[in-house]
Design a protein around this motif. Structure first.
Motif, PDB file in Angstrom:
ATOM      1  N   THR A   1       1.369  -1.116  -0.117  1.00  0.00           N
ATOM      2  CA  THR A   1      -0.429   0.360   0.068  1.00  0.00           C
ATOM      3  C   THR A   1       0.944   1.063  -0.360  1.00  0.00           C
ATOM      4  O   THR A   1       2.080   1.377   1.154  1.00  0.00           O
ATOM      5  N   ALA A   2       0.021   2.077  -1.129  1.00  0.00           N
ATOM      6  CA  ALA A   2       0.821   3.711  -1.048  1.00  0.00           C
ATOM      7  C   ALA A   2       1.372   4.299   0.659  1.00  0.00           C
ATOM      8  O   ALA A   2       0.153   4.001   0.817  1.00  0.00           O
ATOM      9  N   GLY A   3       2.437   4.485   0.732  1.00  0.00           N
ATOM     10  CA  GLY A   3       2.942   5.233   2.114  1.00  0.00           C
ATOM     11  C   GLY A   3       2.248   4.252   2.913  1.00  0.00           C
ATOM     12  O   GLY A   3       2.527   4.587   4.461  1.00  0.00           O
ATOM     13  N   ASN A   4       2.495   2.876   3.067  1.00  0.00           N
ATOM     14  CA  ASN A   4       2.065   2.131   4.403  1.00  0.00           C
ATOM     15  C   ASN A   4       3.071   0.788   3.963  1.00  0.00           C
ATOM     16  O   ASN A   4       2.539   0.353   3.327  1.00  0.00           O
TER      17      ASN A   4
ATOM     18  N   VAL B   1      -0.232   9.364  15.008  1.00  0.00           N
ATOM     19  CA  VAL B   1       1.090   8.664  14.782  1.00  0.00           C
ATOM     20  C   VAL B   1       2.218   8.837  13.375  1.00  0.00           C
ATOM     21  O   VAL B   1       0.864   8.568  11.954  1.00  0.00           O
ATOM     22  N   SER B   2       3.186   8.800  13.697  1.00  0.00           N
ATOM     23  CA  SER B   2       3.946   8.285  12.042  1.00  0.00           C
ATOM     24  C   SER B   2       4.785   8.108  12.733  1.00  0.00           C
ATOM     25  O   SER B   2       5.687   8.101  13.406  1.00  0.00           O
ATOM     26  N   LYS B   3       5.712   7.369  11.304  1.00  0.00           N
ATOM     27  CA  LYS B   3       6.428   6.325  11.317  1.00  0.00           C
ATOM     28  C   LYS B   3       7.464   7.384  10.104  1.00  0.00           C
ATOM     29  O   LYS B   3       7.534   6.277   9.121  1.00  0.00           O
ATOM     30  N   PRO B   4       8.207   7.871  10.039  1.00  0.00           N
ATOM     31  CA  PRO B   4       8.881   8.486   8.933  1.00  0.00           C
ATOM     32  C   PRO B   4       9.441   7.988   8.087  1.00  0.00           C
ATOM     33  O   PRO B   4      10.158   7.753   6.727  1.00  0.00           O
TER      34      PRO B   4
ATOM     35  N   ARG C   1      -0.472   8.066  10.076  1.00  0.00           N
ATOM     36  CA  ARG C   1      -1.585   8.008  10.452  1.00  0.00           C
ATOM     37  C   ARG C   1      -2.611   9.517  10.387  1.00  0.00           C
ATOM     38  O   ARG C   1      -2.532   9.890  10.913  1.00  0.00           O
ATOM     39  N   GLN C   2      -4.109   8.981  10.016  1.00  0.00           N
ATOM     40  CA  GLN C   2      -4.903   9.896  10.001  1.00  0.00           C
ATOM     41  C   GLN C   2      -4.770  10.630  11.749  1.00  0.00           C
ATOM     42  O   GLN C   2      -4.958   9.553  12.499  1.00  0.00           O
ATOM     43  N   PRO C   3      -5.400  11.907  12.118  1.00  0.00           N
ATOM     44  CA  PRO C   3      -5.650  11.861  13.655  1.00  0.00           C
ATOM     45  C   PRO C   3      -6.363  10.747  14.415  1.00  0.00           C
ATOM     46  O   PRO C   3      -7.958  10.110  14.041  1.00  0.00           O
ATOM     47  N   ILE C   4      -6.142  10.671  15.915  1.00  0.00           N
ATOM     48  CA  ILE C   4      -7.667   9.448  16.427  1.00  0.00           C
ATOM     49  C   ILE C   4      -8.274   9.848  17.638  1.00  0.00           C
ATOM     50  O   ILE C   4      -7.531  10.238  17.761  1.00  0.00           O
ATOM     51  N   PRO C   5      -9.191  10.198  17.660  1.00  0.00           N
ATOM     52  CA  PRO C   5      -9.815  11.180  18.590  1.00  0.00           C
ATOM     53  C   PRO C   5      -9.255   9.958  19.866  1.00  0.00           C
ATOM     54  O   PRO C   5      -9.625   9.258  20.320  1.00  0.00           O
ATOM     55  N   ALA C   6      -9.630  10.442  21.327  1.00  0.00           N
ATOM     56  CA  ALA C   6      -9.044   9.910  22.297  1.00  0.00           C
ATOM     57  C   ALA C   6     -10.446   9.977  22.923  1.00  0.00           C
ATOM     58  O   ALA C   6     -11.382  11.398  23.145  1.00  0.00           O
ATOM     59  N   GLU C   7     -10.912   9.286  23.290  1.00  0.00           N
ATOM     60  CA  GLU C   7     -12.846   8.419  24.016  1.00  0.00           C
ATOM     61  C   GLU C   7     -12.321   9.301  25.508  1.00  0.00           C
ATOM     62  O   GLU C   7     -11.119   9.014  26.266  1.00  0.00           O
ATOM     63  N   ARG C   8     -13.136  10.715  26.088  1.00  0.00           N
ATOM     64  CA  ARG C   8     -13.090  10.506  27.700  1.00  0.00           C
ATOM     65  C   ARG C   8     -13.527   9.876  28.688  1.00  0.00           C
ATOM     66  O   ARG C   8     -14.888   9.136  28.392  1.00  0.00           O
TER      67      ARG C   8
END
Length: 527
Positions: free
Chosen positions: A79-82, A464-467, A473-480
């Motif tokens: 997959t492109a980018g992964n 998160v990213s691994k250059p 990765r797309q931003p992941i919403p954190a749950e309260r």
């Protein structure tokens, strides 16, 4: 000496009969469709996500229906980018159960394969497994045998070269210094064995790697595997070691480089820092080479003395030889303990995995070697000579078995350490605390705490990213989950260094960001 040859032959037969295929260092984390899933319509893609980057051109994916018939796929490709995600597009699949059989090569050069099933519309009750000719497993066993022969011969031959050099400098008896016999035969065994290692390794890889390299000229594939780079470096060292007329130090260095190259063929690349992991392995290999070389030198010296009828002058040898053997064994033991502690921890060592069992076997055999060495040293001191050639040969055999366990360990996945992560970020009103209970490949839970009197954010996201693998990765919403407490599932899809960024948005329109990096260890057990 004939008994030693018989011993080596028996060990090789045991390895052929009982050794499993090479264990993988890339773990399959997820598939689309999921293993065992029943989907209502034909999937648009078949995707697999792994814990490590894969090598382009060294991946394969086959699909079979419930009757064992092969179904043509478009792909596979990364997959492109992964680079850790492999995908392929199937044709429109009728209702039924399908088996996907995959094989890949992980970033450190280790091949791995497996399969999973899914169903379209309905699940078939009587599926037929794809036909396998067992070729891959046979190639793996042959490769393991050749690795054992080559690495064992290389370590002993290098140790003998160093012992011979030391013997000339220290004025040892001629029988102990004359360890250079049959050098050409040993050199041929190592060179031919290394070439065979490379060819068999290529033949065992997915994606027709052997054909791609030699028929299509895709020589760049050779540089994508640390194992093949290691084999190439050792071949170069052996060729340079055969150049005539060089100073003695030249040959000693070439043998040392060939031994040191063994440290870069596997687990070291999944451990941080790599230089420290490689350093421990190099010391371990040098200690083993000196130890086994010294034992082999003594065995050969006693054999020559028995044939010639001349007595060995043990007095010029004992004190320095005993010190040398003590230094070599201590180096092997301490470096082995250091690299074990660095790549795993004692809490997970004894859980029955193959690697742990082999470690226990290697430690037991090393204990036998030490016990025999101490016994012979005491007798040597008392009688002024070695009195038991049989004990010496048994010590050598224990060393050969320990070497077999070590080669097998290098092909087995080691248990990952159970570690956690905690980071405290200073903020305007208080300190933000970030915790991850388990640092390992896969989806992990990240907890973010904004303690009072700090204002509670209205929204928290984690990216998160691994250059080095071009993963963003797309931003992941954190749950309260409570007052000032948030959780997010973070997908660490491979080992290596990751960067995360936490963005907190507050009700007054302000934002705060917190960034850090953490290392995900690799080489753990296959899932």
């Amino acid at each position: 000496m004939k008994r030693m040859v018989v011993c080596w032959f028996i060990l090789l037969m045991l390895l052929c009969a009982g050794s499993p295929p090479v264990f993988a260092h890339a773990s399959l984390l997820a598939t689309i469709p999921q293993d065992g899933q029943v989907v209502q319509s034909s999937p648009g893609e078949i995707a697999l996500e792994f814990s490590e980057p894969l090598e382009e051109g060294l991946i394969d994916l086959k699909l079979y229906d419930e009757h064992g018939r092969s179904i043509a796929l478009t792909g596979p490709h990364l997959t492109a980018g992964n680079a850790a995600r492999m995908r392929a597009e199937p044709p429109k699949l009728p209702d039924g159960t399908y088996t996907a059989v995959w094989s890949v090569v992980s970033e450190d050069g280790h091949p791995v394969n497996g399969s999973f099933t899914f169903s379209v519309g309905r699940s078939a009750s009587g599926t037929i497994a794809p036909v396998s000719d067992g070729t891959s497993a046979l190639l793996d066993r042959i490769l393991a045998v050749i690795r054992y022969v080559v690495e064992g011969t290389l370590l002993i031959a290098a140790g003998l070269h160093w012992i011979s050099w030391l013997g000339r400098r220290r004025g040892w008896p001629a029988d102990m210094r004359a360890t250079g016999g049959r050098r050409l035969a040993v050199w041929i065994v190592i060179v031919v064995g290394l070439i065979a290692e490379g060819l068999l390794y290529l033949a065992s890889l997915p994606g027709n790697a052997l054909t791609s390299v030699f028929a299509k000229g895709q020589w760049a594939l050779l540089g994508q595997s640390p194992f093949l780079v290691m084999v190439g470096a050792q071949l170069v060292c052996m060729l340079l070691a055969a150049v005539p007329g060089m100073v003695e130090g030249w040959y000693l260095v070439m043998w040392a480089l060939a031994v040191g190259a063994l440290a870069f063929g596997g687990h070291a690349w999944g451990i941080q820092p790599v230089w420290l992991a490689a350093s421990f392995r190099i010391l371990h290999l040098f200690g083993l080479a000196l130890w086994l070389g010294a034992l082999t030198g003594l065995v050969l010296a006693m054999r020559r003395a028995r044939k010639s009828g001349d007595a060995i002058e043990w007095g010029a040898l004992r004190r320095f030889f005993v010190r040398l053997a003590l230094l070599a064994s201590a180096t092997a033991l301490l470096s082995g303990a250091a690299l074990t502690v660095q790549q795993t921890d004692w809490a997970v060592l004894w859980k029955g995995q193959t690697w742990s069992v082999l470690l226990g076997l290697k430690l037991a055999l090393t204990g036998v070697m030490l016990a025999l060495a101490i016994s012979q040293t005491l007798r040597w001191r008392k009688h002024g000579r070695l009195t038991s050639p049989a004990l010496l040969r048994w010590e050598w055999r224990a060393g050969a078995l320990a070497l077999l366990a070590g080669v097998w360990m290098s092909q087995s996945a080691y248990p990952l350490p159970v570690t956690s992560y905690a980071k405290t970020f200073p903020a305007a009103d208080a300190q933000v605390v970030v915790k991850i209970p388990r640092v390992a490949p896969g989806t992990q839970i990240m907890t973010i705490e904004f303690p009072a009197p700090m204002t509670e954010p209205r929204q928290v996201q984690v990216q998160v990213s691994k250059p080095d693998a071009e993963i963003n990765r797309q931003p992941i919403p954190a749950e309260r989950t409570g007052t000032g407490r948030y959780q997010a599932d973070i997908p660490f899809s491979m080992y290596g260094t990751w960067t995360y960024r936490i963005d907190a948005a507050f009700h007054d329109g302000t934002h705060a960001a917190f960034t850090d990096t953490l290392f995900i260890p690799g080489g753990g057990e296959t899932r």
